[in-house]
Each structure stands twice: as structure tokens, then as C-alpha cells.
Enzyme design. Structure first.
Site, mmCIF file in Angstrom:
data_model
loop_
_atom_site.group_PDB
_atom_site.id
_atom_site.type_symbol
_atom_site.label_atom_id
_atom_site.label_comp_id
_atom_site.label_asym_id
_atom_site.label_seq_id
_atom_site.Cartn_x
_atom_site.Cartn_y
_atom_site.Cartn_z
ATOM 1 N N SER A 145 12.217 -36.058 18.200
ATOM 2 C CA SER A 145 11.177 -36.083 17.156
ATOM 3 C C SER A 145 9.806 -35.625 17.620
ATOM 4 C CB SER A 145 11.055 -37.504 16.598
ATOM 5 O OG SER A 145 12.155 -37.741 15.767
ATOM 6 N N ARG B 137 8.522 -40.451 24.175
ATOM 7 C CA ARG B 137 8.921 -39.479 23.143
ATOM 8 C C ARG B 137 8.142 -39.597 21.826
ATOM 9 N NH1 ARG B 137 13.379 -42.840 24.039
ATOM 10 N NH2 ARG B 137 13.791 -44.344 22.385
ATOM 11 N N ASP B 138 8.389 -38.599 20.974
ATOM 12 C CA ASP B 138 7.922 -38.544 19.583
ATOM 13 C C ASP B 138 6.414 -38.295 19.463
ATOM 14 O OD1 ASP B 138 10.585 -39.339 19.307
ATOM 15 O OD2 ASP B 138 10.092 -41.439 18.960
ATOM 16 N N ASN C 102 18.128 -37.591 10.775
ATOM 17 C CA ASN C 102 17.371 -38.839 10.935
ATOM 18 C C ASN C 102 15.886 -38.561 10.758
ATOM 19 O OD1 ASN C 102 18.422 -38.188 13.855
ATOM 20 N ND2 ASN C 102 16.777 -39.580 14.325
ATOM 21 N N ASP C 103 15.038 -38.875 11.694
ATOM 22 C CA ASP C 103 13.583 -38.926 11.442
ATOM 23 C C ASP C 103 12.979 -37.686 10.778
ATOM 24 O OD1 ASP C 103 14.256 -40.874 13.259
ATOM 25 O OD2 ASP C 103 13.042 -40.056 14.881
ATOM 26 N N GLN D 142 15.135 -34.459 12.268
ATOM 27 C CA GLN D 142 16.145 -34.592 13.317
ATOM 28 C C GLN D 142 17.493 -34.282 12.685
ATOM 29 O OE1 GLN D 142 15.717 -36.064 16.998
ATOM 30 N NE2 GLN D 142 14.368 -34.473 16.224
ATOM 31 N N TRP E 262 24.095 -34.231 10.102
ATOM 32 C CA TRP E 262 23.349 -35.498 10.227
ATOM 33 C C TRP E 262 21.855 -35.248 10.098
ATOM 34 C CZ3 TRP E 262 23.746 -40.754 11.665
ATOM 35 C CH2 TRP E 262 22.606 -41.320 12.266
#
Ligand code: FRU
Length: 483
Positions: free
Chosen positions: A98, A159-160, A37-38, A54, A35
């Protein structure tokens, strides 16, 4: 962490050998297995572009987040690298979420969120999140150095981190949700990357009470303004706007260190397609501001999961700010080096209900079209990709629309935005196996989405429905494989 990284990196290498290529992109960054993602930690460091992301290396579903890693000399040809971060330490037990990268004194620093579930997996109502750092000498192997900022009182979702250097200090913006469930961005600073001051300012906060969280903030100068780019959660759709599960967009304002952020232009979406989330920006080696996003959306159907992988980035896009305070986004110039087999599409009038074949197998290509809006009365006109995609000018409603229809995968939706009031409409479209990105009038509007045609369903045609449409000119290129 070394052992966990080896395990995951080997699993990916093994899976790569049996990759089902049906939906796998030819010039967009995507994992060979697992997988994605970001985008995380996008940076030019020591002569190379680095893109982290991610990543769940053991499943095509979201799970314990690792940081995948790839490097490139030109932001187009990507080389996969060993996994950079694996979760499992006390403070990032359930995920390395992230974050961003900075290059300092020859070392590469990754700032990320250490994520912990308090009541077992996937319970968002009881989590603990802190900002952490890991450092590398060679740009490939990272050593974790632990937590640099604990979660401030009253903030569970925190977060991030995005970090940058300015006016003699390091700055960090972090996405947050306060005790009243209001999304916002907290701003921290330090003079020493490993010792951050716990005190923060609230840089910006939602005015829309439905918005409970701002994910993946970015904060950067563009033109003579400062942009706050973020992904709000909770925004309700309004008419044809904000139709995705979560949104992405930006504020424009003025900012100087230790001054409040003064917003001059309120929230605008950065992209109008179905699949665009969590973009992050970085500076190219020549100073261009480049953005890449995750070209998917949470909870959407992702047919490539059956093939063992999911998720890809958008093309790198150069951002500039126009005089009206609007971000203009165009694919980076370097992409032109992939063009081959140029085919000129002559000026033509599409009479009602006719179509024109451009290419029978448009799997990996670029299309440029210039329509004469003043001399086109057709109800709808634009292009089709097989039976699944229509991108068209909707004359009756004065809209631009991207519509998808893949019943086999339970995907059927459309997104629209206002038709620009220009005499001509310039469309630049990029197709790459399972994605479509459309740039309107040199980057004034963009649409990004994933597409899932069967192998025989990549016929690219122009069409006009009821009355006629005038094409001033067009060009088609196949694009060389970069990945
Ligand atoms: C955004 C996001 C981030 C988080 C990460 C987890 O898509 O939810 O807020 O750090 O994904 O994978």
C-alpha cells in the site's frame, strides 16, 4: 514491468466477460476479477479522480500485490484502467504494498512499499520493506524509480507511505512496528520527491502494549486539528468495542512542521461495522476531505471468492470534525444523483410484532428513516434485509446493533455501539448487492459490512418487537447503476 502488466490486464479483461454478478456491486468500486484490499493512491489529478488498490489479478485470494487502477469524474462512476504497478523488481519482488499518490508538476507520483519475503512466501517474521516511487506522465502508465527510503534500523515491518505537501516541504508518514513489537508512525520529509532524508521522527506511538503494528497511516488537517488515521493490529476487544480482527480509528491533535504531535483526543473507531479497514483520505477538487476504505476484514469469509473476485471499497465519505473532536462521516453529495423511484414512507406506528414491507427486492437502494425515540417503547425496532440482516435500536440495552446471519457462508455476528441520546434517530442506509452502509444522525456513527443474501432474500422490512415504535417519516429510492 510492462509485460507483467499486460498479462495481468488481459487476464482481468478476459475474466470480466464471464463475471458471476450475484454479489457484484452496482455503485461501489470492486475488481472484475481477482482480489482487492486497501485503497491506495486516492487523488484528484489532472481533471480526474484516481483510485488505486491492492490487487491480485490472478486469484481471488491475497497474493503478490499489484496496484489495480480506476478513474472517475465524480467518485461514483468508475472506469477500470490497466494495472498500474506489478511486483517483480529486486526491491518489490514479492509485492507492491500500500501507499499514496501526489500530483506534482503535471506528473503523478505513486509512493508504495516494496515488499520482500526473506524465508519464502507468507512468513511475516522475516520480511524486508522499503518505500519506493513510480512516476507517470499520462496518469495511466508508470515507470518505477526504485527505493526512496530504506527500512530504518530496528524496523522490519515498515510500510504504507502517505505523502503530502505542506509549508514548503514534502512529508511522509509510514506505519511501523519496532523491535519491541509496538505499533507507531514514523515521519520523514524532503524538498525533493526523489531524494528523501533517512532521518525520521516518531509522530505517534501506541499506548496500548498489545498493539504491535499500525498499518496504513494517514495524517491530515481537519477543522483546526490534525487527524492521525490508522489501522492498529493487536487491540483486544472490550465489551462491545473493537470486535473486528483488526481495528481502524483516529487520534485528534495539534501539529505544525517540526513540532511534536500533541494529542487532544485519544483513539476512536471511525466505523462500527464488521467490514471496514485501511481507509485513506484525499482532497476532492473543491477541497472536501474524502475517505474510502476496504469494506472487508482480513481472514473473514468472502463468498464472492467462489465467483472469481473479492473485495470492494466503501462509498466515498466526506469527513468533517465536530466541536467535540469527533469525525462526522457522510456519503458524498454526488450520490444523490443516483436516486430514482422515490417512495415516501408515511409517519406510522408499528404495533408490537408487526412489520412493514418497504421493498421486495432491495438490491441496489437507499433508505432514510426518522424514528421517534421518545415515543418508541419497543424492545427492538429497525429494519430487516431478508433473513440475514437486522439493523435495530436495542431499547433495553440502549445500543444500536447490526447483526448478520448467513449460515450458508459460516457468517454470523453482530456489532453494537451506543444509542445516541437524541429525541429522534435518523438512519440513512445504502444497500448494494453485497454491502450495507448505515449512517446515523447525519454521520455521527457509521456501520459498514458485507452482506450475502440469496437472490430471493432482499426483502426490506421495518419491524418492531414487543410494544410499539413510532416512525416520523421515511423515504426509499432505488439507485441507478453506476458501474
Ligand atoms: C493493510 C495491509 C498493508 C499492506 C497491505 C498488503 O490491509 O496489510 O499494511 O501494505 O495490506 O496487501
Amino acid at each position: 514491468m510492462k509485460q507483467r502488466i499486460e498479462l495481468a490486464t488481459n487476464a482481468i479483461k478476459k475474466a470480466r466477460k464471464s463475471l458471476n454478478k450475484q454479489f457484484y456491486p452496482h455503485y461501489h468500486l470492486a475488481p472484475y476479477a481477482g482480489w482487492l484490499n486497501d485503497p491506495n493512491g486516492l487523488i484528484y489529478h489532472d481533471g480526474l479522480y484516481h483510485a488505486f488498490y491492492q490487487h491480485h489479478p490472478f486469484s481471488s485470494l491475497w497474493g503478490p500485490m499489484h496496484w489495480g487502477h480506476a478513474t472517475s469524474e465524480d467518485m461514483i462512476h468508475w472506469q477500470h484502467q490497466p494495472i498500474a504497478l506489478a511486483p517483480g523488481d529486486e526491491y518489490d519482488k514479492d509485492g507492491c504494498f500500500s501507499g499514496s499518490a501526489v500530483s506534482h508538476e503535471g506528473k503523478l507520483y505513486l509512493f508504495y512499499t516494496g515488499h520482500i519475503w526473506l524465508n519464502g512466501a507468507n512468513d511475516d517474521s522475516a520480511i524486508h520493506q522499503t518505500q519506493c516511487v513510480a512516476i507517470s506522465d499520462d496518469g495511466i502508465h508508470f515507470e518505477k524509480k526504485g527505493v526512496v527510503i530504506p527500512s530504518p534500523e530496528g524496523f522490519m515491518h515498515f510500510r504504507d507511505p502517505k505523502v503530502w505537501f505542506q509549508d514548503g516541504k514534502w512529508w511522509m508518514v509510514v506505519g511501523a512496528r519496532d523491535a519491541l513489537d509496538q505499533g507507531q508512525i514514523l515521519l520523514f520529509s524532503t524538498t525533493d520527491l526523489l531524494n528523501w532524508n533517512d532521518e525520521y521522527q516518531t509522530l505517534a506511538k501506541t499506548e496500548d502494549k498489545n498493539v504491535y503494528m499500525w498499518e496504513c497511516p494517514d495524517f491530515f488537517p481537519l477543522g483546526n486539528h490534525f487527524i492521525t488515521l490508522f489501522s492498529p493490529q493487536g487491540k483486544k476487544s472490550q465489551d462491545y468495542q473493537f470486535r473486528n480482527l483488526y481495528q481502524n480509528g483516529y487520534l485528534v491533535g495539534q501539529w505544525a512542521p517540526d513540532q511534536p504531535y500533541e494529542i487532544t483526543h485519544q483513539f476512536s473507531e471511525l466505523d462500527f461495522g464488521q467490514d471496514f479497514y485501511a481507509p485513506q483520505t484525499f482532497l476532492a477538487k473543491d477541497g472536501r476531505r474524502i475517505a474510502m476504505a476496504w469494506m472487508d476484514m482480513w481472514e473473514s469469509h468472502m463468498p464472492s471468492q467462489e465467483h472469481g473476485w473479492s473485495g470492494c471499497f466503501t462509498l466515498p465519505r466526506e469527513l468533517v470534525l465536530n466541536d467535540q473532536g469527533k469525525i462526522i462521516a457522510n456519503p458524498i453529495e454526488e450520490l444523490k444523483t443516483l436516486r430514482q423511484d422515490e417512495k415516501i414512507i408515511p409517519s406510522t406506528i408499528l404495533i408490537k410484532n408487526t412489520d412493514i414491507l418497504i421493498n421486495e427486492n432491495a438490491t441496489c437502494c437507499e433508505l432514510e428513516l426518522v424514528w421517534d425515540l421518545q415515543n418508541s417503547s419497543a424492545e427492538k425496532f429497525g429494519f430487516w434485509i431478508g433473513n440475514g440482516i437486522q439493523f435495530y435500536i436495542d431499547n433495553q440495552n440502549q445500543k444500536l446493533t447490526l447483526s448478520r446471519h448467513y449460515p450458508k457462508y459460516i457468517i454470523s455476528d453482530s456489532r453494537s455501539t451506543e444509542l445516541p441520546k437524541t429525541k429522534q434517530l435518523k438512519i440513512r442506509a445504502f444497500i448494494d448487492k453485497s454491502s450495507l452502509e448505515v449512517f446515523i444522525n447525519d454521520g455521527e456513527q457509521t456501520f459498514s459490512c458485507r452482506i450475502y443474501p440469496q437472490d430471493s432474500d432482499y426483502t426490506l422490512k421495518l419491524f418492531a418487537i414487543n410494544q410499539s415504535a413510532k416512525l416520523d417519516n421515511g423515504t426509499f429510492w432505488n439507485l441507478e447503476r453506476a458501474i
